[in-house]
Design a protein around this motif. Structure first.
Motif, PDB file in Angstrom:
ATOM      1  N   ARG A 263      36.374  42.564  35.796  1.00 13.45           N
ATOM      2  CA  ARG A 263      36.966  41.782  36.894  1.00 13.45           C
ATOM      3  C   ARG A 263      37.441  40.419  36.431  1.00 13.45           C
ATOM      4  O   ARG A 263      38.428  39.893  36.929  1.00 13.45           O
ATOM      5  CB  ARG A 263      35.952  41.615  38.024  1.00 13.45           C
ATOM      6  CG  ARG A 263      35.906  42.791  38.959  1.00 13.45           C
ATOM      7  CD  ARG A 263      35.155  42.416  40.198  1.00 13.45           C
ATOM      8  NE  ARG A 263      33.903  41.762  39.836  1.00 13.45           N
ATOM      9  CZ  ARG A 263      32.736  42.005  40.392  1.00 13.45           C
ATOM     10  NH1 ARG A 263      32.641  42.864  41.371  1.00 13.45           N
ATOM     11  NH2 ARG A 263      31.652  41.391  40.000  1.00 13.45           N
ATOM     12  N   ALA A 264      36.739  39.848  35.444  1.00  9.23           N
ATOM     13  CA  ALA A 264      37.124  38.534  34.915  1.00  9.23           C
ATOM     14  C   ALA A 264      38.295  38.638  33.936  1.00  9.23           C
ATOM     15  O   ALA A 264      38.832  37.625  33.509  1.00  9.23           O
ATOM     16  CB  ALA A 264      35.927  37.881  34.225  1.00  9.23           C
ATOM     17  N   GLY A 265      38.648  39.876  33.596  1.00 13.74           N
ATOM     18  CA  GLY A 265      39.773  40.087  32.699  1.00 13.74           C
ATOM     19  C   GLY A 265      39.456  39.875  31.231  1.00 13.74           C
ATOM     20  O   GLY A 265      40.357  39.675  30.415  1.00 13.74           O
ATOM     21  N   ILE A 266      38.176  39.896  30.902  1.00 10.71           N
ATOM     22  CA  ILE A 266      37.802  39.674  29.505  1.00 10.71           C
ATOM     23  C   ILE A 266      37.276  40.934  28.826  1.00 10.71           C
ATOM     24  O   ILE A 266      37.176  40.966  27.605  1.00 10.71           O
ATOM     25  CB  ILE A 266      36.764  38.541  29.367  1.00 10.71           C
ATOM     26  CG1 ILE A 266      35.497  38.865  30.162  1.00 10.71           C
ATOM     27  CG2 ILE A 266      37.360  37.219  29.804  1.00 10.71           C
ATOM     28  CD1 ILE A 266      34.367  37.880  29.937  1.00 10.71           C
ATOM     29  N   GLY A 267      36.914  41.936  29.604  1.00 11.64           N
ATOM     30  CA  GLY A 267      36.368  43.153  29.016  1.00 11.64           C
ATOM     31  C   GLY A 267      35.067  42.878  28.298  1.00 11.64           C
ATOM     32  O   GLY A 267      34.502  41.805  28.398  1.00 11.64           O
ATOM     33  N   GLY A 268      34.610  43.856  27.570  1.00 12.32           N
ATOM     34  CA  GLY A 268      33.400  43.660  26.778  1.00 12.32           C
ATOM     35  C   GLY A 268      32.188  44.350  27.359  1.00 12.32           C
ATOM     36  O   GLY A 268      32.241  44.990  28.403  1.00 12.32           O
ATOM     37  N   SER A 269      31.106  44.199  26.636  1.00 10.79           N
ATOM     38  CA  SER A 269      29.845  44.834  27.002  1.00 10.79           C
ATOM     39  C   SER A 269      28.705  43.942  26.528  1.00 10.79           C
ATOM     40  O   SER A 269      28.916  43.005  25.745  1.00 10.79           O
ATOM     41  CB  SER A 269      29.738  46.201  26.330  1.00 10.79           C
ATOM     42  OG  SER A 269      29.688  46.047  24.916  1.00 10.79           O
TER      43      SER A 269
END
Length: 77
Positions: free
Chosen positions: A16-22
């Motif tokens: 949602r923040a547009g940064i992706g990742g895990s």
């Protein structure tokens, strides 16, 4: 609460923040920055929760600030 629940929440919020990742990527980034700052690999192993030192060494030893040249330069002839 199950660990996968937190991972799912993080992934959803990151998307949602547009940064992706895990969370795993965040853990890897943490370890990378620690090693590059000169934190000993044994300490990084403990903080990362790696059961085996070889895991930490395999993924992060090449990032040590001194590298091979610095290690060899420490030899006193």
């Amino acid at each position: 609460m199950h660990k996968d629940t937190v991972s799912d929440w993080f992934a959803s919020d990151a998307k949602r923040a547009g940064i992706g990742g895990s969370l795993h990527r965040l853990r890897h980034t943490f370890c990378t920055h620690m090693v590059m700052a000169g934190v000993p690999l044994r300490r990084v192993q403990i903080l990362a929760g790696h059961a085996d030192y070889a895991t930490t060494e395999k993924y992060y030893a090449h990032l040590t600030p001194e590298g091979d040249d610095g290690a060899v330069a420490k030899l006193r002839y």
